[in-house]
Design an enzyme around this catalytic site. Structure first.
Site, mmCIF file in Angstrom:
data_model
loop_
_atom_site.group_PDB
_atom_site.id
_atom_site.type_symbol
_atom_site.label_atom_id
_atom_site.label_comp_id
_atom_site.label_asym_id
_atom_site.label_seq_id
_atom_site.Cartn_x
_atom_site.Cartn_y
_atom_site.Cartn_z
ATOM 1 N N GLY A 324 0.828 -1.199 0.000
ATOM 2 C CA GLY A 324 0.000 0.000 0.000
ATOM 3 C C GLY A 324 0.864 1.252 0.000
ATOM 4 N N SER A 325 0.393 2.277 0.679
ATOM 5 C CA SER A 325 1.065 3.586 0.642
ATOM 6 C C SER A 325 2.387 3.614 1.389
ATOM 7 C CB SER A 325 0.142 4.667 1.198
ATOM 8 O OG SER A 325 -0.957 4.866 0.332
ATOM 9 N N THR A 326 2.717 2.558 2.155
ATOM 10 C CA THR A 326 4.052 2.515 2.761
ATOM 11 C C THR A 326 5.135 2.388 1.686
ATOM 12 O OG1 THR A 326 4.020 0.093 3.046
ATOM 13 C CG2 THR A 326 3.141 1.428 4.855
ATOM 14 N N PHE A 327 4.730 2.099 0.455
ATOM 15 C CA PHE A 327 5.672 1.961 -0.662
ATOM 16 C C PHE A 327 5.989 3.310 -1.310
ATOM 17 C CE2 PHE A 327 6.822 0.764 -5.076
ATOM 18 C CZ PHE A 327 7.755 -0.229 -4.837
ATOM 19 N N LYS A 328 5.243 4.341 -0.966
ATOM 20 C CA LYS A 328 5.387 5.623 -1.673
ATOM 21 C C LYS A 328 6.767 6.242 -1.506
ATOM 22 C CE LYS A 328 0.461 6.674 -1.885
ATOM 23 N NZ LYS A 328 -0.682 7.427 -1.327
#
Length: 629
Positions: A324-328
């Protein structure tokens, strides 16, 4: 020559031959007498021992298994005394009748009986086979009183494994178990593996460090009588005990994290940003390794297997999730490194992103976030910003940065079953699907969705690398037998080679997530001065949301069955200045990352820092300045 003369000659010849014969007989009887003297006088004690059907047996002695300790010497796994009944087939005239006789004195289950009959067929006749273990004192007494009537049966005292901290360490330590036929085939004829009381590591650290924990077998020469009763021990060599394994885990922190996550299906990892030491590694729900040590019952095994939250799976290293957004942060660093975005450059978010005929929506605001720079995009977790910069750089540059930060490859952690996750590339897709990479998958990958898969341990490693700029490698083993593993002794983590300004920019964006009022993780912030954390939330969908559902309103997680709810993720490091600890939490089907996983990371990092302060205040020179607080 006259007749008289011939007779005298024959008489002399006969006399000489008789003399020679007599000398030979005398020598023969002399040698026989000397041998009898040697056997009956000089060797009298030895052959007296062997008389009347007595004999000397050689028995292998199982060495004490090494202990497993936490970083402060707290015992995580040790051994306790275990009284058991063993049977030697070559000394028992009828094995089935002997089992019947034992069954009249103590309880011998049908499964134990089948196992004994199987083992006596596959093992050598002189190797003892365990009938039953964990005998009470009353059972031991009954067996000892009746021992003369049970040829080939004896009471043996061995050791069984004990795990004082039960479920808190189940997935890390694993467990020991009886040697299987598969284990025997791969043992290169090691006779230790045929002993009835011998246990080998079957999972976790017990399996990875099994050879060191085993030690070296000893031997005992014992005198036994014709019915197998031990008369005395003639000689003994105790062998060498197994080596102790010291882990990097702080068991007090481990138990805190285990209690904090509760019984939700959760994985959590806490890692030291300076050296990669894992201070805590949790997978919940868990299992008690003592159940396996004592012999797991069939109904207990079936219950563990059928549990919907998979307590037997170490989710921290084996669970694979969309980040999810922890990959941004990965996408942001890849774009900065490629030069397609700068610290001040802005991108407008109208609430959606058009790619051909397909529309990709921003996660929350239909009207969009407006114009944002990179740190603001991280703070608000704006999907459209990352869609656009991903379109500019392409999937391969994103994949390169992800691999650089520790995603998409097994770390080599000292636990079995670690999964590598997946960071797709154009070449991988071509090999796998036989077609070219679709641009829409780059858009999905930019926010940690689509094909990307990571483990919670990889997310913790990524966060530690973002916090330190070092190629941190997570590990659990501090020392083996008092010495650091050779591959890590005096080796400092290398630099990742990232531009320090780019790294500082991403770190600032993560700090804004939790410390700016508009940040998505503000409610999960740490308020203690000097202990503030930087973080990033993530919510990973496990189902496809249709256009019709978007038009009518996306269903809330709490209105969906548990297995269709989003995964909740959060990563963070602390403190903000000179970061020391990184943490990642994944709550399966937990819902929102900032509301569910964020408070867990906050509490874990706060507790970790408080414990670190106490340890430094109570600095101990014998443990490198660390002491249990």
């Amino acid at each position: 020559m006259g007749r008289r003369q011939r007779d005298q000659e024959r008489e002399r010849l006969f006399t000489r031959r008789s003399l020679l014969l007599g000398v030979g007989q005398a020598g023969l009887f002399g040698a026989l007498g000397a041998r009898l003297y040697y056997l009956q006088v000089i060797e009298a004690d030895k052959y007296a021992t062997l008389a009347e059907d007595n004999r000397i047996n050689m028995r292998l002695l199982v060495p004490p298994r090494g202990r497993i300790l936490d970083r402060f010497g707290e015992v995580l796994a040790t051994s306790r005394l275990n009284y058991r009944v063993v049977l030697v087939r070559e000394q028992a005239p009828n094995v089935e009748a002997t089992l019947d006789a034992i069954g009249r004195l103590i309880t011998v289950g049908e499964s134990d009986r089948r196992r004994v009959l199987r083992d006596v067929r596959r093992k050598r006749a002189f190797v003892p086979v365990m009938v039953r273990e964990d005998l009470s004192w009353e059972e031991v007494a009954r067996m000892e009183v009746n021992a003369p009537d049970l040829p080939g049966v004896s009471i043996d005292v061995g050791q069984s494994r004990l795990y004082p901290h039960t479920e808190a360490v189940g997935h890390i330590l694993g467990y020991v178990g009886a040697v299987s036929e598969v284990d025997l085939k791969g043992s290169n004829g090691d006779p230790l593996l045929e002993l009835p009381d011998f246990r080998i590591g079957k999972n976790g650290v017990e399996k990875i460090h099994d050879q060191a924990l085993r030690g070296v077998a000893g031997a005992s020469q014992i005198e036994v009588n014709s019915v197998g009763r031990v008369i005395r021990e003639v000689n003994r060599d105790d062998g060498r005990p197994g080596r102790d394994i010291e882990l990097t885990i702080d068991i007090a922190l481990q138990e805190y994290v285990r209690e904090r996550v509760g019984e939700e299906s959760t994985a959590a990892a806490v890692i030291d940003c300076r050296n990669g030491e894992l201070l805590s590694l949790i997978s919940a729900p868990a299992f008690d390794p003592n159940m396996f040590s004592a012999g797991l019952k069939a109904n207990d095994w079936e219950e563990l297997q059928a549990h919907p939250k998979t307590p037997l799976t170490n989710k921290a290293v084996s669970g694979q999730y969309s980040p999810g957004s922890t990959f941004k942060m990965v996408t942001a660093l890849a774009a900065l490194d490629a030069g397609v975005i700068t610290a001040t450059q802005t991108i407008n978010c109208p609430g959606h992103f058009e790619l051909g005929e397909r529309r990709f929506h921003c996660w929350k605001y239909k009207g969009g976030h407006g114009s944002l720079n990179l740190t603001e995009a991280l703070m608000h977790s704006c999907d459209v910003f990352f869609y656009e910069i991903a379109r500019r750089i392409g999937i391969d540059k994103i994949a390169d940065m992800a691999l650089r930060l520790g995603l998409g490859a097994a770390s080599g952690i000292e636990l079995p079953g670690e999964r590598a996750g997946l960071i797709p590339t154009r070449a991988w897709y071509q090999r796998r699907r036989g077609t070219s990479w679709p641009q829409g998958e780059t858009i999905n990958a930019s926010i940690g969705q689509g094909m990307i898969l990571t483990t919670p341990l990889q997310l913790a490693t990524m966060t530690a690398r973002l916090a330190s700029g070092l190629a941190i490698v997570p590990h659990l083993t501090k020392t083996v037998g008092g010495r650091a593993p050779i591959d890590r002794a005096h080796v400092a983590p290398a630099s990742l080679g990232l531009n320090p300004q780019h790294l500082a920019l991403v770190q600032r964006g993560m700090a804004m997530v939790t410390n700016e009022q508009r940040g998505t993780g503000y409610k999960a912030r740490i308020t203690e001065p000097g202990m503030e954390m930087a973080g990033k939330s993530g919510t990973a969908q496990v189902r496809i949301i249709s256009k019709a559902e978007r038009d009518t309103g996306v269903k809330k997680n709490e209105d969906l069955p548990w297995r269709f709810r989003d995964h909740a993720l959060f990563v963070g490091f602390a403190p903000l200045v000179n970061p020391r600890f990184a943490c990642a939490v994944v709550v399966e089907h937990g819902g929102g990352g900032s509301s569910v996983a964020g408070p867990l990371v906050r509490d874990i990092l706060l507790e970790t820092q408080k414990r670190d302060v106490l340890k430094r205040l109570a600095g101990c020179p014998t443990c490198g300045g660390e002491h249990r607080g």
